[in-house]
Scaffold this motif. Structure first.
Motif, mmCIF file in Angstrom:
data_model
loop_
_atom_site.group_PDB
_atom_site.id
_atom_site.type_symbol
_atom_site.label_atom_id
_atom_site.label_comp_id
_atom_site.label_asym_id
_atom_site.label_seq_id
_atom_site.Cartn_x
_atom_site.Cartn_y
_atom_site.Cartn_z
ATOM 1 N N GLY A 1 42.160 32.903 33.003
ATOM 2 C CA GLY A 1 43.171 32.557 33.991
ATOM 3 C C GLY A 1 44.345 33.523 33.958
ATOM 4 N N GLU A 2 44.686 34.019 32.775
ATOM 5 C CA GLU A 2 45.753 35.026 32.651
ATOM 6 C C GLU A 2 45.357 36.314 33.360
ATOM 7 N N ILE A 3 44.112 36.711 33.238
ATOM 8 C CA ILE A 3 43.632 37.902 33.939
ATOM 9 C C ILE A 3 43.736 37.679 35.446
ATOM 10 N N ASN A 4 43.313 36.508 35.884
ATOM 11 C CA ASN A 4 43.365 36.198 37.323
ATOM 12 C C ASN A 4 44.791 36.156 37.854
ATOM 13 N N LEU A 5 45.751 35.720 37.054
ATOM 14 C CA LEU A 5 47.150 35.731 37.499
ATOM 15 C C LEU A 5 47.592 37.160 37.813
ATOM 16 N N GLY A 6 47.193 38.101 36.984
ATOM 17 C CA GLY A 6 47.533 39.501 37.242
ATOM 18 C C GLY A 6 46.771 40.056 38.424
ATOM 19 N N LYS A 7 45.483 39.751 38.483
ATOM 20 C CA LYS A 7 44.630 40.249 39.565
ATOM 21 C C LYS A 7 45.095 39.713 40.919
ATOM 22 N N GLU B 1 52.387 45.883 35.485
ATOM 23 C CA GLU B 1 52.535 46.442 34.125
ATOM 24 C C GLU B 1 52.448 45.377 33.029
ATOM 25 N N ASP B 2 52.610 44.106 33.392
ATOM 26 C CA ASP B 2 52.511 43.028 32.410
ATOM 27 C C ASP B 2 51.155 42.326 32.432
ATOM 28 N N ALA B 3 50.358 42.605 33.428
ATOM 29 C CA ALA B 3 49.097 41.878 33.611
ATOM 30 C C ALA B 3 48.052 42.307 32.581
ATOM 31 N N VAL B 4 47.274 41.342 32.152
ATOM 32 C CA VAL B 4 46.117 41.615 31.299
ATOM 33 C C VAL B 4 45.002 42.074 32.224
ATOM 34 N N GLN B 5 44.432 43.211 31.919
ATOM 35 C CA GLN B 5 43.378 43.766 32.763
ATOM 36 C C GLN B 5 42.005 43.367 32.220
ATOM 37 N N LYS B 6 41.097 43.131 33.131
ATOM 38 C CA LYS B 6 39.720 42.838 32.746
ATOM 39 C C LYS B 6 39.182 44.022 31.948
ATOM 40 N N GLY B 7 38.509 43.746 30.862
ATOM 41 C CA GLY B 7 37.929 44.804 30.027
ATOM 42 C C GLY B 7 38.817 45.217 28.869
ATOM 43 N N GLU B 8 39.963 44.579 28.685
ATOM 44 C CA GLU B 8 40.871 44.956 27.597
ATOM 45 C C GLU B 8 40.726 44.082 26.351
ATOM 46 N N TRP B 9 39.888 43.084 26.399
ATOM 47 C CA TRP B 9 39.720 42.239 25.220
ATOM 48 C C TRP B 9 38.966 42.984 24.138
#
Length: 182
Positions: A23-29, A36-44
């Protein structure tokens, strides 16, 4: 999770609340979080090892004495002896190859006594409602403590995922050096 994290030997990755983390990724997406604060898919981070456990015994027995009607106490008085047992079968698995690195069984037991008065206006008892304070909770924590102690003594091999990653990096460096020499 808490006990493994406390020891500091393992880097523990969250896996029980993945939907919340996604859900955090989706908030950024979706633009709700600054880019610049968003968690990007593929960064885990990927996991090297997975701990898998299953409770295979979870039992509690009670033996007691109920003095209802025998003592001049309205509602009665009771005393119970509690015996709890927990067994957890567990294994540590190298995720990349599904290879079991270590497997074992942990057991915890706890005995205790509870007593209480029952009356027309309610009841009073020494039994704790919180699981961790219960005989089953204490037996469970004993079994978990066995697992943590055993894993603390374990020398982990290099995970297959790390070995593959290191080999790729080595080959990339050899290729880079060879290209630079040409």
């Amino acid at each position: 999770i808490t006990e493994f994290t406390k020891g500091g030997k393992f880097g523990v990755l969250e896996s029980t609340s993945l939907k919340d983390l996604m859900g955090e990724i989706n908030l950024g997406k979706d633009g709700w979080v600054k880019f610049e604060d968003a968690v990007q898919k593929g960064e885990w981070n990927g996991a090297d090892f997975a701990f898998i456990g299953k409770v295979t015994r979870f039992e509690e027995s009670k033996k007691g004495f109920n003095a209802s009607g025998f003592l001049p106490i309205p509602g009665g008085f009771n005393v119970q002896k509690l015996k709890a047992g927990v067994q957890i079968d567990w294994r540590l698995v190298d995720v990349s190859r599904r290879k079991v690195v270590k497997a074992d069984r942990a057991q915890g037991a706890e005995t205790g006594t509870s007593w209480g008065f029952n009356g027309n206006g309610g009841s009073f008892s020494t039994n704790e409602e919180a699981f961790r304070d219960s005989a089953l909770g204490k037996a469970t924590m004993r079994a978990i403590a066995q697992i943590v102690a055993e894993l603390d003594d374990l020398t982990l091999p290099t995970s297959t995922r790390s070995a593959i990653k290191n080999e790729r990096q080595r080959k990339a460096e050899v290729s880079r050096v060879a290209t630079a020499e040409d």
